[in-house]
Scaffold this active site. Structure first.
Site, PDB file in Angstrom:
ATOM      1  N   GLU A  52     -25.789 -74.643 -50.116  1.00 51.73           N
ATOM      2  CA  GLU A  52     -25.563 -74.378 -51.548  1.00 51.73           C
ATOM      3  C   GLU A  52     -25.586 -75.701 -52.306  1.00 51.73           C
ATOM      4  O   GLU A  52     -24.877 -76.636 -51.952  1.00 51.73           O
ATOM      5  CB  GLU A  52     -24.229 -73.645 -51.735  1.00 51.73           C
ATOM      6  CG  GLU A  52     -23.765 -73.513 -53.171  1.00 51.73           C
ATOM      7  CD  GLU A  52     -24.760 -72.809 -54.103  1.00 51.73           C
ATOM      8  OE1 GLU A  52     -25.144 -71.663 -53.819  1.00 51.73           O
ATOM      9  OE2 GLU A  52     -25.158 -73.433 -55.116  1.00 51.73           O
ATOM     10  N   LYS A  53     -26.395 -75.751 -53.373  1.00 46.76           N
ATOM     11  CA  LYS A  53     -26.509 -77.023 -54.125  1.00 46.76           C
ATOM     12  C   LYS A  53     -25.436 -77.152 -55.193  1.00 46.76           C
ATOM     13  O   LYS A  53     -25.178 -78.235 -55.699  1.00 46.76           O
ATOM     14  CB  LYS A  53     -27.894 -77.188 -54.725  1.00 46.76           C
ATOM     15  CG  LYS A  53     -28.242 -76.185 -55.801  1.00 46.76           C
ATOM     16  CD  LYS A  53     -29.637 -76.480 -56.328  1.00 46.76           C
ATOM     17  CE  LYS A  53     -30.093 -75.316 -57.160  1.00 46.76           C
ATOM     18  NZ  LYS A  53     -30.636 -75.355 -58.333  1.00 46.76           N
ATOM     19  N   GLY A  80     -31.364 -77.231 -50.791  1.00 48.02           N
ATOM     20  CA  GLY A  80     -32.174 -76.924 -49.606  1.00 48.02           C
ATOM     21  C   GLY A  80     -33.638 -76.788 -49.968  1.00 48.02           C
ATOM     22  O   GLY A  80     -33.984 -76.241 -51.012  1.00 48.02           O
ATOM     23  N   ILE A 123     -26.296 -58.567 -70.885  1.00 42.86           N
ATOM     24  CA  ILE A 123     -25.663 -59.856 -71.168  1.00 42.86           C
ATOM     25  C   ILE A 123     -25.447 -60.017 -72.675  1.00 42.86           C
ATOM     26  O   ILE A 123     -24.364 -60.390 -73.129  1.00 42.86           O
ATOM     27  CB  ILE A 123     -26.490 -61.022 -70.578  1.00 42.86           C
ATOM     28  CG1 ILE A 123     -26.524 -60.885 -69.047  1.00 42.86           C
ATOM     29  CG2 ILE A 123     -25.904 -62.372 -70.994  1.00 42.86           C
ATOM     30  CD1 ILE A 123     -27.253 -61.987 -68.318  1.00 42.86           C
ATOM     31  N   GLU A 153     -33.204 -56.950 -80.867  1.00 44.28           N
ATOM     32  CA  GLU A 153     -33.787 -56.358 -79.660  1.00 44.28           C
ATOM     33  C   GLU A 153     -35.215 -55.911 -79.966  1.00 44.28           C
ATOM     34  O   GLU A 153     -35.445 -55.144 -80.901  1.00 44.28           O
ATOM     35  CB  GLU A 153     -32.920 -55.175 -79.192  1.00 44.28           C
ATOM     36  CG  GLU A 153     -33.562 -54.301 -78.125  1.00 44.28           C
ATOM     37  CD  GLU A 153     -34.032 -55.061 -76.887  1.00 44.28           C
ATOM     38  OE1 GLU A 153     -33.219 -55.775 -76.279  1.00 44.28           O
ATOM     39  OE2 GLU A 153     -35.227 -54.953 -76.535  1.00 44.28           O
ATOM     40  N   ALA A 208     -24.757 -57.961 -58.824  1.00 43.34           N
ATOM     41  CA  ALA A 208     -24.070 -58.591 -57.691  1.00 43.34           C
ATOM     42  C   ALA A 208     -23.889 -57.607 -56.536  1.00 43.34           C
ATOM     43  O   ALA A 208     -24.070 -57.961 -55.368  1.00 43.34           O
ATOM     44  CB  ALA A 208     -22.713 -59.126 -58.145  1.00 43.34           C
ATOM     45  N   HIS A 235      -2.807 -35.713 -62.400  1.00 45.14           N
ATOM     46  CA  HIS A 235      -2.505 -35.697 -63.840  1.00 45.14           C
ATOM     47  C   HIS A 235      -1.304 -36.608 -64.085  1.00 45.14           C
ATOM     48  O   HIS A 235      -0.382 -36.622 -63.272  1.00 45.14           O
ATOM     49  CB  HIS A 235      -2.166 -34.270 -64.278  1.00 45.14           C
ATOM     50  CG  HIS A 235      -1.736 -34.189 -65.715  1.00 45.14           C
ATOM     51  ND1 HIS A 235      -2.649 -34.238 -66.745  1.00 45.14           N
ATOM     52  CD2 HIS A 235      -0.506 -34.082 -66.282  1.00 45.14           C
ATOM     53  CE1 HIS A 235      -1.982 -34.157 -67.884  1.00 45.14           C
ATOM     54  NE2 HIS A 235      -0.685 -34.062 -67.640  1.00 45.14           N
TER      55      HIS A 235
HETATM   56  P1  NAI Z   1     -32.153 -57.541 -69.729  1.00 46.75           P
HETATM   57  O1  NAI Z   1     -33.483 -57.559 -69.118  1.00 46.75           O
HETATM   58  O2  NAI Z   1     -31.153 -56.537 -69.321  1.00 46.75           O
HETATM   59  O3  NAI Z   1     -32.291 -57.416 -71.328  1.00 46.75           O
HETATM   60  C1  NAI Z   1     -33.054 -58.342 -72.092  1.00 46.75           C
HETATM   61  C2  NAI Z   1     -33.471 -57.670 -73.386  1.00 46.75           C
HETATM   62  O4  NAI Z   1     -34.095 -58.645 -74.211  1.00 46.75           O
HETATM   63  C3  NAI Z   1     -34.492 -56.557 -73.186  1.00 46.75           C
HETATM   64  O5  NAI Z   1     -33.994 -55.385 -73.772  1.00 46.75           O
HETATM   65  C4  NAI Z   1     -35.744 -57.090 -73.904  1.00 46.75           C
HETATM   66  O6  NAI Z   1     -36.487 -56.074 -74.539  1.00 46.75           O
HETATM   67  C5  NAI Z   1     -35.161 -58.047 -74.931  1.00 46.75           C
HETATM   68  N1  NAI Z   1     -36.077 -59.104 -75.385  1.00 46.75           N
HETATM   69  C6  NAI Z   1     -36.896 -59.882 -74.639  1.00 46.75           C
HETATM   70  N2  NAI Z   1     -37.552 -60.787 -75.431  1.00 46.75           N
HETATM   71  C7  NAI Z   1     -37.128 -60.580 -76.709  1.00 46.75           C
HETATM   72  C8  NAI Z   1     -37.420 -61.194 -77.982  1.00 46.75           C
HETATM   73  N3  NAI Z   1     -38.262 -62.231 -78.102  1.00 46.75           N
HETATM   74  N4  NAI Z   1     -36.800 -60.703 -79.098  1.00 46.75           N
HETATM   75  C9  NAI Z   1     -35.921 -59.671 -78.997  1.00 46.75           C
HETATM   76  N5  NAI Z   1     -35.627 -59.059 -77.813  1.00 46.75           N
HETATM   77  C10 NAI Z   1     -36.207 -59.509 -76.696  1.00 46.75           C
HETATM   78  O7  NAI Z   1     -31.601 -59.037 -69.538  1.00 46.75           O
HETATM   79  P2  NAI Z   1     -30.175 -59.693 -69.653  1.00 46.75           P
HETATM   80  O8  NAI Z   1     -29.265 -58.960 -70.581  1.00 46.75           O
HETATM   81  O9  NAI Z   1     -30.463 -61.123 -69.938  1.00 46.75           O
HETATM   82  O10 NAI Z   1     -29.571 -59.519 -68.195  1.00 46.75           O
HETATM   83  C11 NAI Z   1     -30.252 -60.097 -67.071  1.00 46.75           C
HETATM   84  C12 NAI Z   1     -29.936 -59.332 -65.808  1.00 46.75           C
HETATM   85  O11 NAI Z   1     -28.579 -59.434 -65.464  1.00 46.75           O
HETATM   86  C13 NAI Z   1     -30.244 -57.849 -65.953  1.00 46.75           C
HETATM   87  O12 NAI Z   1     -30.951 -57.432 -64.808  1.00 46.75           O
HETATM   88  C14 NAI Z   1     -28.883 -57.213 -66.014  1.00 46.75           C
HETATM   89  O13 NAI Z   1     -28.877 -55.888 -65.489  1.00 46.75           O
HETATM   90  C15 NAI Z   1     -28.045 -58.157 -65.162  1.00 46.75           C
HETATM   91  N6  NAI Z   1     -26.637 -58.098 -65.533  1.00 46.75           N
HETATM   92  C16 NAI Z   1     -25.917 -56.983 -65.277  1.00 46.75           C
HETATM   93  C17 NAI Z   1     -24.587 -56.882 -65.619  1.00 46.75           C
HETATM   94  C18 NAI Z   1     -23.820 -55.643 -65.354  1.00 46.75           C
HETATM   95  O14 NAI Z   1     -24.398 -54.675 -64.894  1.00 46.75           O
HETATM   96  N7  NAI Z   1     -22.536 -55.583 -65.635  1.00 46.75           N
HETATM   97  C19 NAI Z   1     -23.901 -57.988 -66.276  1.00 46.75           C
HETATM   98  C20 NAI Z   1     -24.761 -59.075 -66.565  1.00 46.75           C
HETATM   99  C21 NAI Z   1     -26.065 -59.126 -66.178  1.00 46.75           C
END
Ligand code: NAI
Length: 443
Positions: A34-35, A114, A184, A203, A297, A420
């Protein structure tokens, strides 16, 4: 002569450290390279820090409404610097615990970057630039992913922030633009919106939260609006529109630096693997965000276990069917299986049952009445998906996953009577509603 191991795991995030632990449990001599810090994105820059921040901002938000509970506070304020310090203490403790766990499992941890020279040989460069080589019979790649950026908007930690940068922001912000309405982006909208910042989400797609049930998305948008969050859909962000800070959350890119020498088969930007987590190169496995269609994760954990067991002679397969997920909005989201749209596209007839949180005694008692539970079943009654927006949804989805994964029928869920007063009663009632016999709402 270089050190020799049964298994070298490259990357100490959820996919990597779990693969290392399972391999060690099975008696293998294991090296973990791990770096940065053990725990990877999830522990250092993802799930845990985000949840730690949300715990503080939710408490702040709840305290502002304390009078509704008959609790009077002379003043309520939030100090973002102290919130960040608390988050850092939690991470530090968990990283130490994880390292301790690995060491007690007789895993040898190598701190350094690595570089794979060939499937059985890894060069490690430590922080002082000193290089060493270790060898193995089997290699497990778990190098994770990093935030993607938009061309022309390089992360600078000042104006264009990545999700890593904003996790350490100690200053209250008046205004925040968020590019990307994925998980995110929504998490940070939630955090900053609830402490009085004016947030705008841009979005590009017609809807936020791709992959989440449409009805749940509409409820989330309503909840976000209440917290100063303005959601603009169909809005592709191409240049910074304000002079404030812009958080860019437009997905994540797999980290392939250091593994180039293997010339692995790729699937777009991800490393290709089969269902046994084998790459195109013999004796090399890959797991987690490096390979995953779902960067979660818990997907990495499961893939790590499967890769380790297969590397040591088992023949297990990973499936993306029935992967649950939780999103820490307020109220929370929990989801498993097909969304209503996916179920309608796949099957002609489906049954749907919904139950509002407000009809639960516990929800009224604790003042968490926002939300709904939605159960989807096929015409044969087998559960296809369960989607929840409401208090404790991220925990409730555990019971829902047990039911959907084991292909229980909606009748079986309806006949599993719950304690309940709990939010779990909503699961039973939503199943009853699909059968038009819910007890605490009119059918
Ligand atoms: P994401 O892929 O879920 O969402 C990114 C969004 O940005 C998409 O809806 C896309 O259409 C939009 N987008 C892209 N370029 C754009 C632009 N130029 N202008 C406006 N909108 C644009 O990516 P996100 O939220 O960064 O998450 C990354 C990964 O981490 C995902 O696979 C997510 O499922 C995972 N993650 C999951 C969590 C959870 O389940 N609790 C928590 C945090 C992350």
């Amino acid at each position: 002569m270089s050190d020799s191991f049964d298994i070298i795991v490259l990357g100490g995030g959820p996919g990597g450290y779990i693969a290392a632990i399972r391999a060690a449990q099975l008696g293998a001599k294991v090296a973990l390279v791990e770096k940065d810090k053990i725990g990877g994105t999830c522990l250092n820059r993802g799930c845990i820090p985000t949840k730690a921040l949300i715990a503080c901002t939710s408490l702040y938000e709840k305290s502002l409404n304390a009078e509704k509970y008959g609790v009077h506070m002379s003043s309520v304020s939030i100090n973002l610097g102290e919130v960040i310090d608390r988050k850092n203490r939690i991470i530090e403790k968990l990283v130490k615990n994880t390292e301790f766990l690995a060491t007690k499992n007789n895993i040898e941890i190598f701190h350094g970057a690595g570089k794979v020279l060939e499937a059985g040989k890894v060069e490690i460069e430590n922080a002082d630039g000193k290089k060493s080589i270790i060898e193995c019979k089997k290699l497990i790649l778990a190098t994770g992913s990093s935030p993607a950026c938009i061309p022309g908007m390089t992360f600078d930690g000042q104006n264009f922030l990545s999700s890593d940068d904003i996790l350490d922001n100690r200053e209250p912000l008046k205004k925040l633009d968020i590019v990307g309405g994925g998980v995110i982006g929504i998490h940070f909208a939630q955090i900053y919106g609830s402490i009085g910042c004016e947030v705008t989400i841009y979005e590009a797609l017609p809807e936020i939260l791709p992959g989440v049930d449409e009805e749940i998305v509409n409820l989330v948008k309503r909840a976000l609006k209440k917290r100063n969050v303005n959601v603009l859909t169909g809005a592709k962000f191409e240049s910074a529109l304000s002079c404030g800070k812009t958080l860019i959350c437009v997905g994540r890119v797999p980290n392939t630096t250091g593994i180039e020498a293997l010339s692995l088969k790729m699937d777009k930007r991800s490393v290709w693997v089969n269902e046994k987590m084998e790459t195109s190169v013999p004796n090399a496995y890959a797991v987690g965000d490096l390979v995953s269609r779902k960067m979660l994760a818990h997907v990495a954990y499961e893939q790590g276990v499967i890769a380790a067991e297969n590397a040591l002679g088992a023949s297990r397969s990973f499936s993306y069917d029935c992967v649950p997920f939780g999103i820490y909005t307020n109220p929370e989201i929990g989801s498993v299986g097909l969304t209503e749209k996916e179920a309608r596209e796949k099957y002609k007839d489906i049954k749907i049952g919904k139950f509002p949180f407000g009809a639960l005694g516990i929800a009224q008692a604790v003042g968490e009445i926002e939300g709904t539970i939605k159960v989807i079943a096929g015409s044969d009654g087998k559960l296809l998906g369960i989607h929840i927006l409401g208090s404790e949804a991220t925990t409730l989805i555990g019971a829902a996953t047990l039911a959907v994964k084991n292909k229980l029928s909606v009748e079986e869920l309806a006949e599993t009577f719950q304690a309940h007063p709990t939010f779990s009663e909503g699961l039973q009632e939503a199943a009853e509603a699909a059968l038009k016999r819910a007890l605490h709402i009119l059918n």
